[in-house]
Every structure is written in structure tokens, then in C-alpha cells.
Design an enzyme around this catalytic site. Structure first.
Site, short mmCIF file in Angstrom:
data_model
loop_
_atom_site.label_atom_id
_atom_site.label_comp_id
_atom_site.label_asym_id
_atom_site.label_seq_id
_atom_site.Cartn_x
_atom_site.Cartn_y
_atom_site.Cartn_z
N GLU A 35 43.22 23.55 51.88
CA GLU A 35 42.82 24.88 51.42
C GLU A 35 41.58 25.34 52.18
O GLU A 35 40.59 24.62 52.27
CB GLU A 35 42.52 24.85 49.92
CG GLU A 35 41.96 26.14 49.35
CD GLU A 35 42.84 27.35 49.61
OE1 GLU A 35 42.33 28.35 50.15
OE2 GLU A 35 44.04 27.30 49.30
N LYS A 38 39.07 28.28 48.07
CA LYS A 38 38.85 27.47 46.87
C LYS A 38 40.17 27.10 46.22
O LYS A 38 41.12 27.89 46.22
CB LYS A 38 38.00 28.25 45.85
CG LYS A 38 36.56 28.49 46.27
CD LYS A 38 35.81 29.22 45.15
CE LYS A 38 34.34 29.40 45.49
NZ LYS A 38 33.61 30.08 44.39
N GLY A 41 43.24 29.46 44.42
CA GLY A 41 43.81 30.56 45.19
C GLY A 41 43.50 31.95 44.64
O GLY A 41 42.57 32.15 43.85
N THR A 42 44.33 32.90 45.07
CA THR A 42 44.15 34.31 44.70
C THR A 42 44.15 34.50 43.20
O THR A 42 43.29 35.19 42.64
CB THR A 42 45.26 35.16 45.34
OG1 THR A 42 45.11 35.13 46.76
CG2 THR A 42 45.19 36.60 44.85
N GLY A 177 51.68 52.79 42.25
CA GLY A 177 51.89 52.75 40.81
C GLY A 177 52.64 51.52 40.35
O GLY A 177 53.37 51.57 39.36
N GLY A 178 52.45 50.41 41.06
CA GLY A 178 53.02 49.15 40.63
C GLY A 178 52.09 48.45 39.66
O GLY A 178 51.20 49.07 39.06
N ILE A 180 49.58 46.18 40.03
CA ILE A 180 48.15 46.15 40.34
C ILE A 180 47.52 47.52 40.17
O ILE A 180 46.46 47.67 39.55
CB ILE A 180 47.92 45.62 41.77
CG1 ILE A 180 48.39 44.17 41.88
CG2 ILE A 180 46.45 45.72 42.16
CD1 ILE A 180 48.38 43.62 43.30
N GLU A 199 52.05 57.67 43.69
CA GLU A 199 53.15 56.72 43.87
C GLU A 199 54.32 57.41 44.57
O GLU A 199 54.78 58.46 44.14
CB GLU A 199 53.60 56.17 42.52
CG GLU A 199 54.88 55.35 42.54
CD GLU A 199 54.83 54.18 43.51
OE1 GLU A 199 55.69 54.15 44.41
OE2 GLU A 199 53.94 53.32 43.37
N HIS A 435 55.32 36.48 9.03
CA HIS A 435 54.93 37.85 8.65
C HIS A 435 53.47 37.88 8.23
O HIS A 435 53.02 36.99 7.50
CB HIS A 435 55.81 38.33 7.49
CG HIS A 435 55.43 39.69 6.98
ND1 HIS A 435 55.73 40.84 7.65
CD2 HIS A 435 54.76 40.05 5.86
CE1 HIS A 435 55.28 41.87 6.97
NE2 HIS A 435 54.68 41.42 5.87
#
Length: 458
Positions: A35, A38, A41-42, A177-178, A180, A199, A435
Site C-alpha cells: 500500500e 494508508k 484505502g479510499t 447526480g449519482g 456521491i 446531471e 414493534h
């Protein structure tokens, strides 16, 4: 090839890479984990975890702002971004410390540096060569931009830059407009910013069931989040105070910042794949359903493999490959069985086939059932709106579950079991759901699909 140094060399220590390393070590294999940044990762450092921390801070802000509706006298004075970032970083650092300790305790050899293939199963890192009986490519992804759109990190940002902001912008244009783009739009609106999403596709979250997309769009309108779907980006220019964004049709949108959220590309450039004959397509590593590349002994997992770019997909694939190498012949998990959650306000969650795909595959045999959260007591307590939509075969199994509403992401586990085990509505209807919980909404939806609706109109 001479005797290898390790049974498995894993290139990349994100969700897919570290999961593969941990499981392989657990199975008694010797593992090297390479690596350049770190471990984690992302997802851990500049993706899933810090983003969801911001989204929770945004939820707290919304709760404080609307506290009077619950009989609580409170006011929202301001957003302290230094405090928000300190909270976010504390979460990340604690998880990072735990993960590094776990990797160390399993006997995994962590090699720091950028790895590059110099042989079919040989990786060079800072002048050191590591050889393995098997190689796993798990190098993750990066934030993409558009041709001619320069990201400067100050006015034109990626999600990584947005996570490090020390202020709340007055106004933002979100390009994309996904998942993220919608999540950051939701955060910034809760923090008080004016937000416009641009988008090119016909709707927000275009990969989700159309019913879910339309519900999110209605919620965003109600929250004051503007969006322009079916609108192509043309250019951006700097102004004295921010940016001026030009879109198709000649319209111009001015804002403090532009967030570029147009997807993620595979981080495979310069790591030697092509030189070793590993087949790729536009940077993505081509692998079969068992994560095998065209080169014997070389596997690929996570965002570098075409398909859903989700941390838990990479995580599962990493475990799968470790077990495959160990000879356990694990079961393949198709992308259609992987749960998806967008952590906006409200959340959007799904697993399995959407209605359009199901009808394309099964025609008139498909039936749907939508249960409104208005009939769910806990959802009313939380003051959230939304639904549970089931896509199923007539007299057959449930093919897909689609949900909209605050916290519905917490229901996706049971939904995955239902679709994964190909349960019929009659199989789920007798199950008892506590419930009052939002989990009851899944039970009520299946009761209705089984022909015995209770808290639902027919």
C-alpha cells in the site's frame, strides 16, 4: 519461477485488499500487503466513513433546526466546521488504529510504497521485489473529471477536497447526480448552503429504481435543493468570488464552488498490468465471475473490476479470492445480490432487480407492491416519509427490494436475505418483526404481497 516469498501478494490495502489479506492469513497463507498510502484505502480515509460522518453531523443539524416539532426548544446557531472535521477525523483515526492493529496481529506483512508488476506474480516496491504464488490486484479508484475540466482543489473540487473543507460554502454547484453528488448535496443543504445539482441523465440516482429516484427528487425539492436533470455541463470559469458554470442551453449558474462528482476511474495506470499481459478495458481489469484475470494466478477485486464500485463489494470479493486460493470453492456473489445505499436525507436503499430490469427479463410475470411508510409507527415517530417497494414474480420469489426514507439503509440486511434466498412473500409474511420498528415495514410489505395486508390500503 523460483520459490515465491509469499503465498499471496495483495496490491492495494483498501476494502478489497485488506479483506483478502486478513482472510488469507486466517486460512494459514503467508501474505504481503502492498500500500502506497494508508491501510483502509479510499473508503476509510476519503470515502465512505468520513462522508457518512458528515451526513450524520448534517442529520444532527436538521434535528436541531426542527426540534420544535418534537416539543424540544432548541436552536441551531451555526455549523462549526472545525468541530465537524474533528469529529469526522476522530472516527476515521479510531477505525484506522483498529484496522492496523488487526492486520499486524494476523501476521500480514505490510509493505509501504507504490507497487508495480515486474513479472506475472512479482511486485516491485521501492527497489524490493516481492513474489507470490498468487497476486491480487486491489488498487481501487480515483475521482474522475471531464475532458477540459480542470480540478484546482480550491474552487473546483473532487469529493476528497470537499471532505477537507474548513468552511460551509454559501453556494455550490454539484456536477453529477449519482450517489456521491447527491450525498454531498444533502450535507451542504443541511449545513445551510444553496445547492444546485447538474446531471446529464434524465433523473437523479439513475441506477436506482425509477420510483426511488422520483421520491428523492421530490424530497430534494421540498428541502430546497435545486437540480437540473437531462442537462449537460459545458464549461466553468473563475469569478472574483467563485465559479460561473455554463450548461447546455446557454444557462449560467454562479456559485462559490463546483464539486465534480462524475464517477470514479480505476487506479491502474503505471502499475505494469499491460506489460505482464493482464487484460484491461479503459483501465479496468477484466476478470471473470471468480475474479480471475486472463493471467494464471492473478486475480482482481474491488473498484478496478467493472461493475458496482462499492466498498462492501470489494470486501466480499477479497474474502472470496482468499478462499478461492485456499481451495475452498466459495460461492459466487453476483452484483445483483449486492445491497446499495445512498445516505441522503432521505436515504435510498435497494438490493436485487429494479422494476424495469425485472420486466425486461420476465415480462408480464412481474408484479410489484409498494408499502407507504405512513403506515409504519416508527417512521412516523422519526417524522420520515417514504416506502418499501417489492418487485417479485407472480407466485414466485421476490426479485428486488427498494426503499426510501430516513434510516432505511439499516433494513437492507434483511432485504438481502429475502432476495438472496429467493424467498416468496408467503415465506416472509409469518416472520415476526419487533414493534415499533421500521423493520416492520418489510413485514407489512410482504404481508400485503402475500394477499393479507394489514396497515396498508388495497
Amino acid at each position: 519461477m523460483s520459490d515465491p516469498d509469499f503465498d499471496v501478494v495483495v496490491l492495494g490495502a483498501g476494502s478489497g485488499g485488506y479483506a483478502c489479506a486478513l482472510r488469507a492469513a486466517q486460512l494459514g497463507l503467508s501474505v504481503a500487503l502492498v500500500e502506497e498510502a494508508k491501510v483502509g484505502g479510499t473508503c476509510l480515509h476519503v470515502g465512505c466513513i468520513p462522508t457518512k460522518a458528515l451526513l450524520h453531523a448534517a442529520e444532527v443539524a436538521d434535528t436541531a433546526r426542527g426540534a420544535e416539532a418534537f416539543g424540544v426548544r432548541a436552536t441551531l446557531d451555526s455549523i462549526d466546521m472545525a468541530g465537524v472535521n474533528a469529529y469526522k477525523d476522530k472516527v476515521v483515526n479510531r477505525l484506522y488504529k483498529g484496522l492496523t492493529g488487526l492486520v499486524s496481529s494476523r501476521g500480514v506483512t505490510v509493505v509501504e510504497g507504490r507497487g508495480r508488476l515486474t513479472g506475472p506474480r512479482t511486485v516491485e516496491v521501492a527497489g524490493r521485489e516481492l513474489t507470490g504464488r498468487h497476486l491480487v490486484v486491489a488498487t481501487g479508484s480515483y475521482s474522475r473529471s471531464l475532458p477540459g475540466l480542470e480540478v484546482d482543489g480550491e474552487r473546483v473540487l473532487t469529493s476528497e477536497h470537499a471532505l477537507a473543507l474548513d468552511r460551509v460554502p454559501d453556494s455550490v454547484v454539484v456536477l453529477g447526480g449519482g450517489v456521491i453528488g447527491c450525498e454531498f448535496a444533502s450535507v451542504w443543504r443541511s449545513f445551510g448552503a444553496e445547492v444546485t445539482i447538474v446531471e446529464a441523465l434524465p433523473r437523479l440516482l439513475a441506477a436506482e429504481d425509477e420510483t426511488s429516484s422520483k421520491a428523492l427528487e421530490r424530497a430534494f425539492r421540498k428541502r430546497g435543493i435545486a437540480f437540473r436533470t437531462g442537462t449537460a455541463f459545458e464549461s466553468v470559469e473563475a469569478t472574483g468570488t467563485g465559479v460561473r458554470v455554463h450548461v447546455a442551453g446557454g444557462d449560467v449558474i454562479e456559485a462559490d464552488l463546483l464539486l465534480v462528482a462524475v464517477g470514479r476511474g480505476p487506479s491502474t495506470e503505471g502499475i505494469g498490468l499491460e506489460e505482464q499481459g493482464v487484460a484491461t478495458d479503459r483501465g479496468f481489469v477484466l476478470a471473470d465471475e471468480r475474479c480471475r484475470t486472463n493471467v494464471e494466478g492473478v486475480y482482481a477485486v474491488g473498484d478496478v473490476v467493472p461493475g458496482l464500485q462499492l466498498a462492501h463489494r470489494g470486501f466480499q470479493q477479497g474474502i472470496f479470492v482468499a478462499e478461492e486460493i485456499a481451495g475452498l470453492s466459495p460461492r459466487v456473489v453476483p452484483d445483483s445480490a449486492i445491497p446499495r445505499v445512498t445516505y441522503t436525507h432521505p436515504e435510498v436503499a435497494s438490493v436485487g432487480l429494479d422494476e424495469a430490469t425485472a420486466r425486461a427479463e420476465h415480462g408480464d410475470a412481474v408484479r410489484t407492491l409498494t408499502y407507504d411508510l405512513g403506515g409504519n409507527g416508527k417512521s412516523q415517530i422519526l417524522a420520515t416519509q417514504g416506502f418499501v417497494k417489492l418487485v417479485a414474480l407472480a407466485d414466485g420469489p421476490v426479485l428486488g427490494v427498494h426503499m426510501v426514507g430516513d434510516r432505511v439503509g439499516e433494513l437492507i440486511g434483511e432485504a438481502q436475505l429475502i432476495t438472496g434466498w429467493e424467498a416468496h412473500a408467503d415465506d416472509v409474511a409469518p416472520l415476526v418483526h419487533a414493534h415499533p420498528t421500521q423493520n416492520e415495514a418489510l413485514g407489512e410489505a410482504h404481508l400485503a404481497l402475500a394477499g393479507k395486508p394489514l396497515h396498508a390500503h388495497t
